[in-house]
Design a protein around this motif. Structure first.
Motif, mmCIF file in Angstrom:
data_model
loop_
_atom_site.group_PDB
_atom_site.id
_atom_site.type_symbol
_atom_site.label_atom_id
_atom_site.label_comp_id
_atom_site.label_asym_id
_atom_site.label_seq_id
_atom_site.Cartn_x
_atom_site.Cartn_y
_atom_site.Cartn_z
ATOM 1 N N GLU A 13 0.761 -0.945 -0.078
ATOM 2 C CA GLU A 13 0.165 0.177 -0.086
ATOM 3 C C GLU A 13 0.776 1.746 -0.281
ATOM 4 O OE1 GLU A 13 -3.281 0.172 3.358
ATOM 5 O OE2 GLU A 13 -3.373 -1.756 2.911
ATOM 6 N N PHE A 14 2.358 1.060 0.258
ATOM 7 C CA PHE A 14 2.565 2.264 0.633
ATOM 8 C C PHE A 14 3.419 2.810 -0.980
ATOM 9 C CE2 PHE A 14 2.841 0.822 4.829
ATOM 10 C CZ PHE A 14 2.374 1.825 5.283
ATOM 11 N N GLY A 15 4.035 1.691 -1.374
ATOM 12 C CA GLY A 15 4.561 2.296 -3.074
ATOM 13 C C GLY A 15 5.844 1.829 -2.801
ATOM 14 N N PHE A 16 6.489 1.875 -1.711
ATOM 15 C CA PHE A 16 8.132 1.309 -1.529
ATOM 16 C C PHE A 16 8.192 -0.220 -2.215
ATOM 17 C CE2 PHE A 16 7.607 1.166 2.827
ATOM 18 C CZ PHE A 16 6.477 2.485 2.989
ATOM 19 N N GLY A 17 9.507 -0.460 -1.821
ATOM 20 C CA GLY A 17 9.569 -1.829 -2.016
ATOM 21 C C GLY A 17 9.715 -2.270 -1.190
ATOM 22 N N PHE A 18 9.143 -3.554 -0.875
ATOM 23 C CA PHE A 18 9.613 -4.690 0.183
ATOM 24 C C PHE A 18 10.286 -5.924 -0.361
ATOM 25 C CE2 PHE A 18 5.471 -5.433 -1.106
ATOM 26 C CZ PHE A 18 4.623 -6.048 -0.493
ATOM 27 N N ARG A 19 10.354 -7.399 0.217
ATOM 28 C CA ARG A 19 10.578 -8.225 0.804
ATOM 29 C C ARG A 19 9.764 -9.687 1.750
ATOM 30 N NH1 ARG A 19 15.994 -6.832 -0.500
ATOM 31 N NH2 ARG A 19 16.833 -8.581 1.431
ATOM 32 N N ASP A 20 9.053 -10.000 1.165
ATOM 33 C CA ASP A 20 8.981 -11.866 1.802
ATOM 34 C C ASP A 20 9.884 -12.616 2.219
ATOM 35 O OD1 ASP A 20 6.004 -11.416 2.167
ATOM 36 O OD2 ASP A 20 5.706 -11.406 0.143
ATOM 37 N N VAL A 21 10.207 -12.443 3.528
ATOM 38 C CA VAL A 21 11.877 -13.002 4.097
ATOM 39 C C VAL A 21 10.895 -14.529 4.641
ATOM 40 C CG1 VAL A 21 12.660 -11.057 3.244
ATOM 41 C CG2 VAL A 21 12.362 -11.378 5.724
ATOM 42 N N VAL A 22 11.713 -15.032 5.447
ATOM 43 C CA VAL A 22 11.682 -16.198 6.827
ATOM 44 C C VAL A 22 12.660 -16.254 7.297
ATOM 45 C CG1 VAL A 22 11.298 -18.100 7.062
ATOM 46 C CG2 VAL A 22 10.198 -17.572 4.988
ATOM 47 N N ILE A 23 12.016 -16.184 8.896
ATOM 48 C CA ILE A 23 13.553 -15.807 9.761
ATOM 49 C C ILE A 23 13.091 -17.105 10.428
ATOM 50 C CG2 ILE A 23 14.276 -14.958 11.985
ATOM 51 C CD1 ILE A 23 13.823 -13.133 9.632
ATOM 52 N N ASP A 24 14.453 -17.742 10.919
ATOM 53 C CA ASP A 24 14.730 -18.976 10.972
ATOM 54 C C ASP A 24 14.267 -19.371 12.502
ATOM 55 O OD1 ASP A 24 14.663 -21.671 11.630
ATOM 56 O OD2 ASP A 24 16.722 -21.445 11.404
ATOM 57 N N THR A 25 12.865 -19.679 13.159
ATOM 58 C CA THR A 25 13.297 -19.171 14.645
ATOM 59 C C THR A 25 13.287 -20.491 14.950
ATOM 60 O OG1 THR A 25 10.908 -20.194 14.855
ATOM 61 C CG2 THR A 25 11.116 -17.472 14.484
ATOM 62 N N PRO A 26 12.883 -20.439 17.021
ATOM 63 C CA PRO A 26 13.596 -21.820 17.672
ATOM 64 C C PRO A 26 12.638 -22.667 17.035
ATOM 65 C CG PRO A 26 13.766 -20.189 18.942
ATOM 66 C CD PRO A 26 13.282 -19.752 17.840
ATOM 67 N N LEU A 27 11.541 -23.327 15.964
ATOM 68 C CA LEU A 27 10.398 -23.294 15.905
ATOM 69 C C LEU A 27 9.947 -23.877 14.410
ATOM 70 C CD1 LEU A 27 7.480 -22.064 18.398
ATOM 71 C CD2 LEU A 27 9.147 -23.864 18.570
ATOM 72 N N GLY A 28 10.870 -23.358 13.866
ATOM 73 C CA GLY A 28 10.606 -22.830 12.257
ATOM 74 C C GLY A 28 10.308 -22.171 12.150
ATOM 75 N N GLY A 29 10.896 -21.806 10.320
ATOM 76 C CA GLY A 29 10.310 -20.540 9.615
ATOM 77 C C GLY A 29 8.868 -19.969 9.977
ATOM 78 N N ALA A 30 9.603 -18.609 10.421
ATOM 79 C CA ALA A 30 8.393 -17.283 10.862
ATOM 80 C C ALA A 30 8.524 -16.240 9.932
ATOM 81 C CB ALA A 30 8.537 -16.844 12.260
ATOM 82 N N PRO A 31 7.732 -16.198 8.776
ATOM 83 C CA PRO A 31 7.326 -15.064 7.750
ATOM 84 C C PRO A 31 7.522 -13.912 8.994
ATOM 85 C CG PRO A 31 5.183 -15.794 8.448
ATOM 86 C CD PRO A 31 6.095 -16.649 8.993
ATOM 87 N N ALA A 32 8.251 -12.745 7.301
ATOM 88 C CA ALA A 32 8.822 -11.457 8.251
ATOM 89 C C ALA A 32 8.512 -10.193 7.096
ATOM 90 C CB ALA A 32 9.725 -11.135 8.742
#
Length: 391
Positions: free
Chosen positions: A133-152
């Motif tokens: 919605e903001f019109g500037f760039g972003f990326r979907d990434v995944v954080i490797d948490t102790p319980l597995g991949g968490a989206p960010a």
């Protein structure tokens, strides 16, 4: 054995004692049930959000929606209006009129769902839905948490050479979209934003017990986000926590071996002390003091897992940053409204008074819980911008 006419009458005091004993047993049982319900309500992720706003009418031609007057519907500013059990979403703006318990507001957009058929909904400060919605760039990434991949979501700074990052941590029972409101001010101030999810929030992996631990373990997921930031070039990181996210980043800042890279903390409507917060909410719900204390004990002792479903108790003392104010070493910007309604500002004010050397407190009086940006975006944004500049 049967009773006959020669049996002596049962004394009245015996009957009274039995009756009182039965009443006491029933009262104790009711208290135990209420205690379990109170303690579970804090740690069990809700399946559905409470629909506490009556939608009385929609005038698409005039661009307005009429709502039953409540503390939230009467707030000036811009808000989300979720309806159809969160299957629909609209955005409302300033108040057009108030009459006979009915609030008419500008209807800014209908993003999805049929609001004309909706009868109930809820007002939320979570205004933006996605970084696109903001019109500037972003990326979907995944954080490797102790319980597995968490989206960010990763939103780069305006300056591609910047090594300053902010990690945004949302509150209880909401998702990372809550934190999008802070994206613009941080980006304009030279920060890359990492908007994270954490265990049991509906996006990140579920813990074995599926329960919130009020920041006592959630910080471990955010610590992995901090490690991700460092691995991708961050040399200075600000942590920002909203509501329970505030409790979470305070744990990270005082328990993680990576905390040395944290330059400061921003807190919006934070939980500073769960003891005080839970008593405040219980008092609002008119829950008797003995039940309040029993619920706190249930959460903080191992035997309470029978009622709460927690695998391990929550260390409420470790989460109390009024008592632990001396452990806080990071420069902190604290924004809180005195009419919060969910998390009392008492503990925020207490922390600010105890640590004026590092805590900058910006009080609001009319903004409710995590709706400070919605109510007064200029003051909220200027407060963060000025604090970042000084930092």
């Amino acid at each position: 054995m049967t009773k006959n006419d020669t049996d002596p009458p049962v004394p009245a005091w015996v009957i009274a004692t039995i009756a009182l004993g039965s009443l006491a047993a029933l009262t104790a049982a009711a208290g135990a049930v209420l205690t379990a319900l109170v303690s579970r309500s804090v740690v069990v992720p809700p399946r559905q959000s409470t629909q506490d706003v009556d939608i009385l009418g929609v005038d698409t031609a005039a661009g307005t929606v009429s709502l039953r007057a409540t503390a939230d519907t009467l707030l000036p500013g811009r808000y989300s209006l979720w309806f159809d059990r969160d299957g629909g979403h609209a955005r409302v703006g300033e108040i057009v009129s108030v009459a006979e318990g009915v609030v008419t507001r500008a209807l800014l957009s209908i993003d999805f769902g049929d609001i004309e058929r909706a009868r109930t909904g809820r007002i939320s400060g979570w205004f933006f839905l996605h970084p696109r919605e903001f019109g500037f760039g972003f990326r979907d990434v995944v954080i490797d948490t102790p319980l597995g991949g968490a989206p960010a979501w990763l939103i780069p700074a305006e300056d591609p050479e910047s090594t300053r990052w902010v990690i945004q941590v949302h509150g209880r029972a909401v998702r990372r979209s809550e934190t999008l409101r802070a994206t613009r001010v941080f980006r304009e101030s030279g920060y890359t934003s990492l908007l994270v999810s954490y265990r049991n929030d509906g996006d990140a992996p579920r813990s074995p017990d599926g329960r919130f631990r009020l920041g006592d373990t959630e910080w471990e997921d955010v610590e992995r986000a901090l490690a991700y930031a460092v691995e991708h070039g961050a040399t200075s990181v600000v942590l920002m926590g909203w509501s329970m996210g505030g409790a979470t980043v305070l744990q990270l800042a005082t328990r993680s071996p990576l905390a040395g890279i944290v330059a400061g903390i921003v807190l919006d409507s934070p939980v500073i002390d769960w003891h005080e917060t839970l008593r405040y909410r219980s008092a609002q719900m008119r829950i008797p003091t003995p039940v309040q204390e029993a619920a706190l004990a249930t959460l903080s002792h191992g035997w309470g897992g029978i009622a709460t479903g927690l695998e391990a108790s929550v260390d409420l003392d470790r989460l109390d940053f009024v008592a632990r104010s001396g452990d806080l070493e990071k420069k902190t910007l604290l924004l809180h409204s005195d009419d919060d309604g969910y998390v009392s500002s008492v503990s925020s004010r207490a922390l600010a008074e105890m640590r004026p050397d590092i805590v900058t407190f910006v009080p609001f009086s009319v903004a409710r819980h995590t709706k400070l940006w919605n109510y007064d975006p200029e003051r909220w944004t200027d407060s963060i911008r000025s604090w970042l500049s000084a930092l």
